[in-house]
Each structure stands twice: as C-alpha cells, then as structure tokens.
Design a protein around this motif. Structure first.
Motif, PDB file in Angstrom:
ATOM      1  N   CYS A  39       0.838  -1.214   0.000  1.00 29.81           N
ATOM      2  CA  CYS A  39       0.000   0.000   0.000  1.00 29.81           C
ATOM      3  C   CYS A  39       0.867   1.256   0.000  1.00 29.81           C
ATOM      4  CB  CYS A  39      -0.934   0.003   1.202  1.00 29.81           C
ATOM      5  SG  CYS A  39      -2.271  -1.204   1.087  1.00 29.81           S
ATOM      6  N   TYR A  40       1.941   1.244   0.785  1.00 31.36           N
ATOM      7  CA  TYR A  40       2.849   2.389   0.842  1.00 31.36           C
ATOM      8  C   TYR A  40       3.520   2.621  -0.508  1.00 31.36           C
ATOM      9  CZ  TYR A  40       6.772   5.329   2.304  1.00 31.36           C
ATOM     10  OH  TYR A  40       7.700   6.354   2.411  1.00 31.36           O
ATOM     11  N   ILE A  41       3.931   1.534  -1.164  1.00 26.74           N
ATOM     12  CA  ILE A  41       4.576   1.652  -2.476  1.00 26.74           C
ATOM     13  C   ILE A  41       3.595   2.232  -3.497  1.00 26.74           C
ATOM     14  CG2 ILE A  41       5.536   0.311  -4.403  1.00 26.74           C
ATOM     15  CD1 ILE A  41       6.786  -1.547  -2.244  1.00 26.74           C
ATOM     16  N   VAL A  42       2.355   1.779  -3.471  1.00 25.14           N
ATOM     17  CA  VAL A  42       1.327   2.291  -4.398  1.00 25.14           C
ATOM     18  C   VAL A  42       1.086   3.778  -4.147  1.00 25.14           C
ATOM     19  CG1 VAL A  42      -1.130   2.173  -4.987  1.00 25.14           C
ATOM     20  CG2 VAL A  42       0.212   0.065  -4.798  1.00 25.14           C
ATOM     21  N   VAL A  43       1.002   4.170  -2.875  1.00 22.19           N
ATOM     22  CA  VAL A  43       0.787   5.589  -2.542  1.00 22.19           C
ATOM     23  C   VAL A  43       1.964   6.427  -3.038  1.00 22.19           C
ATOM     24  CG1 VAL A  43       0.651   7.235  -0.620  1.00 22.19           C
ATOM     25  CG2 VAL A  43      -0.773   5.182  -0.602  1.00 22.19           C
ATOM     26  N   LEU A  44       3.188   5.932  -2.849  1.00 25.97           N
ATOM     27  CA  LEU A  44       4.357   6.666  -3.341  1.00 25.97           C
ATOM     28  C   LEU A  44       4.262   6.887  -4.846  1.00 25.97           C
ATOM     29  CD1 LEU A  44       7.337   4.985  -1.443  1.00 25.97           C
ATOM     30  CD2 LEU A  44       6.596   7.360  -1.217  1.00 25.97           C
ATOM     31  N   TRP A  45       3.830   5.857  -5.564  1.00 26.52           N
ATOM     32  CA  TRP A  45       3.731   5.972  -7.024  1.00 26.52           C
ATOM     33  C   TRP A  45       2.610   6.934  -7.422  1.00 26.52           C
ATOM     34  CZ3 TRP A  45       6.972   4.435 -10.755  1.00 26.52           C
ATOM     35  CH2 TRP A  45       6.524   4.596 -12.065  1.00 26.52           C
ATOM     36  N   ILE A  46       1.453   6.790  -6.812  1.00 27.37           N
ATOM     37  CA  ILE A  46       0.290   7.601  -7.185  1.00 27.37           C
ATOM     38  C   ILE A  46       0.506   9.074  -6.858  1.00 27.37           C
ATOM     39  CG2 ILE A  46      -2.145   8.033  -6.624  1.00 27.37           C
ATOM     40  CD1 ILE A  46      -2.482   4.995  -6.386  1.00 27.37           C
ATOM     41  N   ARG A  47       1.199   9.357  -5.762  1.00 29.17           N
ATOM     42  CA  ARG A  47       1.415  10.764  -5.380  1.00 29.17           C
ATOM     43  C   ARG A  47       2.282  11.497  -6.389  1.00 29.17           C
ATOM     44  NH1 ARG A  47       1.849  11.648   0.977  1.00 29.17           N
ATOM     45  NH2 ARG A  47       1.653  13.776   0.252  1.00 29.17           N
ATOM     46  N   GLY A  48       3.004  10.758  -7.209  1.00 30.66           N
ATOM     47  CA  GLY A  48       3.467  11.279  -8.468  1.00 30.66           C
ATOM     48  C   GLY A  48       4.790  11.956  -8.654  1.00 30.66           C
ATOM     49  N   SER A  49       5.448  12.491  -7.637  1.00 32.20           N
ATOM     50  CA  SER A  49       6.716  13.169  -7.916  1.00 32.20           C
ATOM     51  C   SER A  49       7.765  12.138  -8.332  1.00 32.20           C
ATOM     52  CB  SER A  49       7.197  13.948  -6.692  1.00 32.20           C
ATOM     53  OG  SER A  49       7.706  13.072  -5.711  1.00 32.20           O
ATOM     54  N   ARG A  50       8.723  12.576  -9.115  1.00 38.47           N
ATOM     55  CA  ARG A  50       9.769  11.678  -9.604  1.00 38.47           C
ATOM     56  C   ARG A  50      10.545  11.063  -8.439  1.00 38.47           C
ATOM     57  NH1 ARG A  50      12.397  10.736 -14.476  1.00 38.47           N
ATOM     58  NH2 ARG A  50      10.273  10.965 -15.233  1.00 38.47           N
ATOM     59  N   ARG A  51      10.804  11.842  -7.428  1.00 39.59           N
ATOM     60  CA  ARG A  51      11.551  11.334  -6.262  1.00 39.59           C
ATOM     61  C   ARG A  51      10.788  10.213  -5.565  1.00 39.59           C
ATOM     62  NH1 ARG A  51      13.615  15.017  -1.173  1.00 39.59           N
ATOM     63  NH2 ARG A  51      14.717  13.361  -0.106  1.00 39.59           N
ATOM     64  N   ARG A  52       9.472  10.408  -5.387  1.00 38.61           N
ATOM     65  CA  ARG A  52       8.656   9.372  -4.736  1.00 38.61           C
ATOM     66  C   ARG A  52       8.588   8.115  -5.590  1.00 38.61           C
ATOM     67  NH1 ARG A  52       4.606  13.724  -2.704  1.00 38.61           N
ATOM     68  NH2 ARG A  52       5.245  13.915  -0.539  1.00 38.61           N
ATOM     69  N   ARG A  53       8.489   8.294  -6.887  1.00 37.26           N
ATOM     70  CA  ARG A  53       8.420   7.125  -7.768  1.00 37.26           C
ATOM     71  C   ARG A  53       9.751   6.370  -7.798  1.00 37.26           C
ATOM     72  NH1 ARG A  53       4.288   8.651 -12.750  1.00 37.26           N
ATOM     73  NH2 ARG A  53       2.469   8.701 -11.386  1.00 37.26           N
ATOM     74  N   LEU A  54      10.849   7.080  -7.712  1.00 37.93           N
ATOM     75  CA  LEU A  54      12.150   6.415  -7.611  1.00 37.93           C
ATOM     76  C   LEU A  54      12.240   5.605  -6.318  1.00 37.93           C
ATOM     77  CD1 LEU A  54      14.565   9.174  -8.948  1.00 37.93           C
ATOM     78  CD2 LEU A  54      14.246   6.881  -9.918  1.00 37.93           C
ATOM     79  N   LEU A  55      11.700   6.163  -5.226  1.00 38.70           N
ATOM     80  CA  LEU A  55      11.686   5.435  -3.958  1.00 38.70           C
ATOM     81  C   LEU A  55      10.798   4.198  -4.059  1.00 38.70           C
ATOM     82  CD1 LEU A  55      12.471   5.096  -1.014  1.00 38.70           C
ATOM     83  CD2 LEU A  55      10.708   6.782  -0.408  1.00 38.70           C
ATOM     84  N   ALA A  56       9.645   4.341  -4.712  1.00 42.51           N
ATOM     85  CA  ALA A  56       8.752   3.195  -4.909  1.00 42.51           C
ATOM     86  C   ALA A  56       9.460   2.103  -5.706  1.00 42.51           C
ATOM     87  CB  ALA A  56       7.475   3.629  -5.628  1.00 42.51           C
ATOM     88  N   PHE A  57      10.190   2.504  -6.742  1.00 37.78           N
ATOM     89  CA  PHE A  57      10.937   1.544  -7.549  1.00 37.78           C
ATOM     90  C   PHE A  57      12.023   0.866  -6.714  1.00 37.78           C
ATOM     91  CE2 PHE A  57      14.742   0.682 -10.114  1.00 37.78           C
ATOM     92  CZ  PHE A  57      14.243  -0.322 -10.927  1.00 37.78           C
ATOM     93  N   ALA A  58      12.768   1.663  -5.940  1.00 40.40           N
ATOM     94  CA  ALA A  58      13.848   1.114  -5.117  1.00 40.40           C
ATOM     95  C   ALA A  58      13.314   0.114  -4.091  1.00 40.40           C
ATOM     96  CB  ALA A  58      14.602   2.244  -4.416  1.00 40.40           C
ATOM     97  N   LEU A  59      12.194   0.446  -3.474  1.00 38.11           N
ATOM     98  CA  LEU A  59      11.586  -0.466  -2.501  1.00 38.11           C
ATOM     99  C   LEU A  59      11.133  -1.764  -3.168  1.00 38.11           C
ATOM    100  CD1 LEU A  59       9.501   2.060  -0.385  1.00 38.11           C
ATOM    101  CD2 LEU A  59      11.300   0.565   0.504  1.00 38.11           C
ATOM    102  N   THR A  60      10.497  -1.647  -4.318  1.00 38.92           N
ATOM    103  CA  THR A  60      10.014  -2.834  -5.033  1.00 38.92           C
ATOM    104  C   THR A  60      11.173  -3.721  -5.455  1.00 38.92           C
ATOM    105  OG1 THR A  60       8.101  -1.581  -5.835  1.00 38.92           O
ATOM    106  CG2 THR A  60       8.639  -3.628  -6.995  1.00 38.92           C
TER     107      THR A  60
END
Length: 195
Positions: A39-60
């Motif tokens: 759920c946290y990874i999905v929220v990071l991706w949906i919230r949309g900033s490039r930095r958050r999406r990079l974090l979502a990718f790194a976590l995954t």
C-alpha cells in the motif's frame, strides 16, 4: 545457539492457553499488517513526484532481490518451522516451508534499510516499530524462531544496497519508461470509455 533460539521461541510463543485478546491481536498483525508495504509503495507511485516514484521503484526492487535471496537460502539451508517439529503452539495454519529467514520480517527490514539509506528517518523508524510488532507476532503464533527475524535483517541490508545502486544508475530511465506506458494505457482506456 540453537538451544538459546529455542528457549527464546518458547518464551515468546503463545503457549497452551493464551489470552484470547492477545491471540486475536497477534493473528491480525501476522496476517494483515504486511499489506502496509505494498500500500505504501502504491501511494508513493500515485502521489506522483519523480523522487517518490524512484523510492517506490527502489523499494520494489529491494523486495524482489530480498525475496529471491530468501528463497535461495531456504533451498540451501532448509530449517523447518517450529510447528513442523512439534515445538510450541501454532495459532495459524501455515504451509510447511523454510523458516529461515522470516519473509514478513524481511519485507519490513528491507523497507527500513531502504528508507534509512535515503535519509527518510521518520518513516524508517515507523517501519522498524511496525516490523518489530510483526516479528513478535510471527513468533507468538508459532511460525518462526527469533533467529529468523535477525536473519531477515542480515538479508535486507545487501538487498537494499543493491537496489539503491541500480536505482541510482538506471532508475530514472526505468521510471520514464513505466510512466510512458502508463500514459499510453490511460489514453487507450479513455478512448475506449468514450465509445
């Protein structure tokens, strides 16, 4: 070492007559709290900033690496779960897979390691506290030894380091490709819904 691990397990395990409230709480934690990570990874991706999406990718990526390492460890050094050797009391049904390391604890340890390495200390501390609760629940319900939790921490650190190295080198281009695919899918869905 194994004797100490067994003693700690028996001290933390539910026992023959656990409190029904504590047992229900432990079962709920062991079954459902793990869902916080995806759920946290999905929220990071949906919230949309490039930095958050990079974090979502790194976590995954770190989770994929860690779970692969865990699977290999289970094949090479299979350790039966406590209920498989009639040790302690089990409160949940579980398949007879390798006990070491705990994948539930591993997921939280990976999150803590990645978040701490990118200096997201507040969220890392929260993940550590929740992970400790999940780790306790896994021992309490009888599906893991305490050493399985520490094994998860050991596996999580290299997985996080590898993931962050890959993310630093290739994360931007991978995120851009996924975002492009996402835009194309949204465009197709929008056109389909208008017909």
């Amino acid at each position: 070492m194994l004797a100490l691990d067994t003693e700690l397990f028996l001290a933390l395990n539910a026992g023959p007559s656990p409190s029904s409230y504590v047992a229900l709480f432990a079962i709920a934690v062991t079954r459902f709290v793990i869902l916080l990570i995806p759920c946290y990874i999905v929220v990071l991706w949906i919230r949309g900033s490039r930095r958050r999406r990079l974090l979502a990718f790194a976590l995954t990526l770190a989770l994929v690496i860690a779970m692969t390492m865990s699977f290999v460890i289970g094949l090479i050094a299979f350790r039966p779960r406590p209920f498989m050797v009639s040790l302690g009391h089990s409160l949940v049904d579980h398949r007879s897979s390798a006990s070491f390391p705990s994948n539930h604890a591993l997921a939280f340890a990976v999150a803590v390691a990645v978040l701490a390495l990118v200096r997201q200390y507040g969220v890392a501390c929260l993940a550590a506290a929740i992970g400790a609760l999940v780790g306790w629940s896994r021992v309490y319900v009888g599906v893991h030894y305490p050493s399985d939790l520490f094994g998860a921490i050991i596996v999580a650190i290299p997985a996080a380091l590898i993931s962050l190295a890959v993310t630093a080198r290739h994360g931007g281009s991978i995120i851009a490709a996924v975002e492009g695919l996402q835009r194309r899918l949204q465009t197709r869905l929008t056109r389909t819904s208008r017909r």
